[in-house]
Scaffold this motif. Structure first.
Motif, short mmCIF file in Angstrom:
data_model
loop_
_atom_site.label_atom_id
_atom_site.label_comp_id
_atom_site.label_asym_id
_atom_site.label_seq_id
_atom_site.Cartn_x
_atom_site.Cartn_y
_atom_site.Cartn_z
N GLU A 1 0.82 -1.22 0.00
CA GLU A 1 0.00 0.00 0.00
C GLU A 1 0.85 1.26 0.00
OE1 GLU A 1 -2.93 -0.13 3.10
OE2 GLU A 1 -3.41 -2.24 2.70
N VAL A 2 2.15 1.09 -0.07
CA VAL A 2 3.04 2.26 -0.09
C VAL A 2 3.49 2.49 -1.53
CG1 VAL A 2 5.19 3.27 0.76
CG2 VAL A 2 3.83 1.76 2.24
N PRO A 3 3.14 3.64 -2.13
CA PRO A 3 3.46 3.84 -3.54
C PRO A 3 4.77 4.59 -3.76
CG PRO A 3 1.98 5.55 -2.82
CD PRO A 3 2.29 4.72 -1.60
N ALA B 1 10.12 10.37 1.70
CA ALA B 1 8.67 10.17 1.67
C ALA B 1 8.33 8.69 1.70
CB ALA B 1 8.09 10.83 0.43
N GLY C 1 6.54 6.72 4.71
CA GLY C 1 5.31 6.02 4.41
C GLY C 1 5.34 4.58 4.88
N ARG D 1 4.94 4.56 8.71
CA ARG D 1 3.58 4.90 9.13
C ARG D 1 2.62 3.74 8.83
NH1 ARG D 1 5.23 10.08 7.46
NH2 ARG D 1 4.66 9.59 5.31
N ARG D 2 2.75 3.14 7.67
CA ARG D 2 1.82 2.07 7.29
C ARG D 2 2.00 0.85 8.16
NH1 ARG D 2 -1.16 -0.93 7.45
NH2 ARG D 2 -2.40 -2.06 5.89
N ARG E 1 0.53 1.06 11.66
CA ARG E 1 -0.93 1.00 11.79
C ARG E 1 -1.39 -0.39 12.18
NH1 ARG E 1 -2.99 2.97 6.20
NH2 ARG E 1 -4.89 1.97 6.91
N TRP F 1 3.69 17.54 -3.93
CA TRP F 1 3.40 16.19 -3.39
C TRP F 1 4.26 15.92 -2.18
CZ3 TRP F 1 5.88 11.79 -2.11
CH2 TRP F 1 5.11 10.64 -1.95
N PHE F 2 5.55 16.22 -2.29
CA PHE F 2 6.50 15.91 -1.22
C PHE F 2 6.17 16.68 0.06
CE2 PHE F 2 10.41 14.20 0.30
CZ PHE F 2 10.97 15.15 1.13
N ALA G 1 3.06 13.73 0.99
CA ALA G 1 3.94 12.68 1.49
C ALA G 1 3.68 12.33 2.95
CB ALA G 1 5.40 13.08 1.29
N PRO G 2 3.39 13.30 3.84
CA PRO G 2 3.12 12.92 5.24
C PRO G 2 1.94 11.97 5.41
CG PRO G 2 3.56 15.26 5.08
CD PRO G 2 3.41 14.75 3.68
N TYR G 3 1.09 11.84 4.38
CA TYR G 3 -0.07 10.95 4.48
C TYR G 3 0.17 9.58 3.87
CZ TYR G 3 -2.48 15.18 5.85
OH TYR G 3 -2.85 16.32 6.51
N VAL G 4 1.32 9.40 3.22
CA VAL G 4 1.63 8.08 2.66
C VAL G 4 1.70 7.07 3.80
CG1 VAL G 4 3.38 6.71 1.47
CG2 VAL G 4 2.85 9.01 0.67
N GLY G 5 1.01 5.98 3.62
CA GLY G 5 0.97 4.96 4.65
C GLY G 5 -0.21 5.11 5.59
N LEU G 6 -0.84 6.32 5.58
CA LEU G 6 -2.00 6.53 6.45
C LEU G 6 -3.29 6.44 5.65
CD1 LEU G 6 -0.69 9.51 8.65
CD2 LEU G 6 -0.75 7.06 9.20
#
Lengths: 105, 424
Positions: free
Chosen positions: A16-18, A60, A64, A67-68, A71, B347-348, B352-357
């Motif tokens: 899920e990490v792009p 980034a 990501g 963070r993922r 969760r 984007w960065f 980017a801070p929301y990637v993974g969330l």
């Protein structure tokens, strides 16, 4: 949870990490070199690379990933290593990734 | 987390880069509007007030601010070193904006007195401040690459071009030069256009094309050859114009320069053929168009230097050459790359801070494709029409092309604003 189950969970989450440039997830792009787990402590050890050492999206992607994974309740700690040994190569891209990039067009 | 060279950590503040981009985007609109208003008068010898004004509006108003902004993003990331100072470029930008606006206005009106020289001096101070800061940044890097060699060479040519430009500005205000100043003007133009912009684009293209096309071409000899050829060409051109006007220096400059362009284009096509990413996007198509303009400029240079042409045709092809080289080659690369760089920066910093969330769009999805396509067609239709209108002495074609180019600048500004406004 067994080590195998935790590893599968981690790998599924990493899908899920792009990559922001291509939009393809880092697993299909072949950026994930290794996933090791310790189900007893809930620790996940991930080794990744980027398509280029000068990849501007490195921070980034790394953020990501952390963070993922965090969760997931079963994952207590995340240890992420970025390496360029060996260098990434296109052969690591999965068939799904190749299709997204139009590699076989 | 242990990391091995996360280059993105060296990037400067977003606003420093965006301020330069904003100035350049406004400059593009203003330049293309001025060109539209004067399209019927774009003819004859290049040494006319409003033609000089247009050229400097193009370079100082549009191309250079965006290039300087991009350099402040690119150098830290590619060379893995923080910008030496972030205050210096802010101060330099302020001086540059005032100096450039005043300089261009006075050149346009051919008001060549003390105020004109003061404007030129402001520009010199600003540009040397930029160069010093970026040069010191590079010195702090341990990364040694072919791209680095191109960047250093480009900086040297810019420094020389700026110095020569100031000497010419002094001469226009208070004539003192013993040699024909038009010869020095040609050297100044080529140092800036071919030496700075040309080498910078060539050197950076190797890295950016590999990154965006996902292509790895290990053999670098064409890139080394191109670097040598361009530098030899410029030295030969300078020697011809300054020391030995009747010599074959111009022929050497043109032939060697063309060989450098050919080597660069050869390397680009090798990278393109080795690419993993088969589908090419619109920003790449701007860049591809720019390389076509580069080849055309090279052909025009050869024709101008080696063919016997009457004065009228010489004047028209000289103007066409300059137009194809600057708005064509340099402008297309800048517009194309800004369609990649700005979405990535937004984007960065915002997504980017929301990637993974949660689900986030890819950088390329921050702007829809239709407005990009419209902008592409308007811009390149305009450039081709203007170039042909100049070469064939067709004022109506120049006017139509200028209208198309002006429209493309508005769409471009709208596109960049739309990207800037995107929020998660």
């Amino acid at each position: 949870m067994t080590n195998q189950a935790l590893e599968e969970l981690a790998r599924a989450a990493l899908r899920e990490v792009p990559d922001p440039e291509t939009g393809i997830n880092i697993v299909d792009l072949g950026l994930v070199y290794e996933v090791k787990v310790d189900a007893q402590t809930g620790a996940v050890f991930v080794t990744i690379t980027f398509t280029s050492p000068a990849c501007p999206a490195g921070d980034a992607i790394a953020g990501g990933i952390e963070r993922r994974l965090q969760r997931e309740e079963a994952i207590k700690t995340v240890d992420l290593t970025v390496t360029f040994e060996p260098r990434w190569s296109p052969e690591r891209i999965s068939p799904e990734g190749r299709a997204s990039l139009g590699m076989d067009d | 987390m242990t990391t091995a060279g996360l280059a993105s950590r060296y990037a400067p503040s977003l606003h420093l880069v965006l301020a330069h981009f904003a100035l350049g985007i406004v400059g593009f609109v203003v330049f293309s509007l001025a060109l539209l208003l004067r399209a019927l008068a774009v003819q004859g010898h290049f040494f006319q007030p409003q033609l000089l004004g247009l050229v400097h509006l193009c370079v100082l108003g549009w191309l250079l601010p965006i290039t300087l902004g991009a350099l402040h993003q690119l150098i830290p990331v590619v060379f893995e070193v923080k910008v030496r100072s972030e205050r210096v470029p802010w101060l330099a930008l302020a001086l540059y904006a005032v100096g450039a606006a005043s300089f261009i206005a006075q050149l346009w009106a051919f008001s060549l007195g003390s105020a004109f020289v003061a404007s030129a001096a402001l520009l010199v101070v600003a540009l040397y401040a930029y160069l010093a800061n970026l040069a010191l940044t590079l010195l702090g890097s341990r990364v040694r690459t072919l791209t680095g060699a191109y960047v250093v060479a480009a900086f040297c040519h810019l420094a020389l071009a700026v110095a020569l430009g100031f000497l010419l500005a002094l001469h226009l205000a208070w004539p003192y030069l013993a040699i024909d100043h038009l010869r020095l003007l040609r050297v100044h133009a080529h140092l800036a256009g071919f030496g700075f912009f040309g080498l910078l684009i060539m050197g950076v293209a190797y890295r950016l094309l590999e990154m965006f096309l996902i292509a790895y071409e290990k053999r670098t000899w064409p890139g080394v050859l191109a670097l040598i050829c361009v530098n030899v060409s410029l030295v030969s051109l300078a020697l011809h114009h300054v020391l030995a006007p009747g010599s074959h220096g111009l022929h050497v400059a043109v032939v060697v320069g063309a060989a450098g362009i050919a080597a660069f284009v050869f390397q680009v096509q090798r990278i393109y053929r080795a690419r993993i990413r088969r589908r090419t996007d619109l920003p790449w198509r701007h860049t591809a168009a720019s390389f076509c303009y580069l080849v055309v400029a090279g052909v025009l240079a050869i024709a101008l230097a080696l063919s016997p042409l009457d004065d009228a045709l010489q004047a028209r092809l000289s103007l066409a050459y300059g137009f194809v080289a600057l708005p064509g080659f340099v402008g297309s690369v800048i517009v194309g790359q800004l369609h990649k760089i700005l979405p990535f920066l937004i984007w960065f910093h915002r997504f980017a801070p929301y990637v993974g969330l949660r689900s986030v769009p890819a950088a390329s999805e921050l702007l829809a494709e239709p407005p990009q396509r419209v902008q592409w067609f308007l811009m390149h239709g305009g450039i081709v029409a203007i170039a042909l209108g100049i070469a064939l002495a067709q004022p109506a074609l120049r006017l139509a092309g200028a209208l198309s180019l002006f429209s493309s600048s508005l769409v471009f500004a709208r596109n960049m604003w739309a990207i800037y406004r995107r929020q998660p």
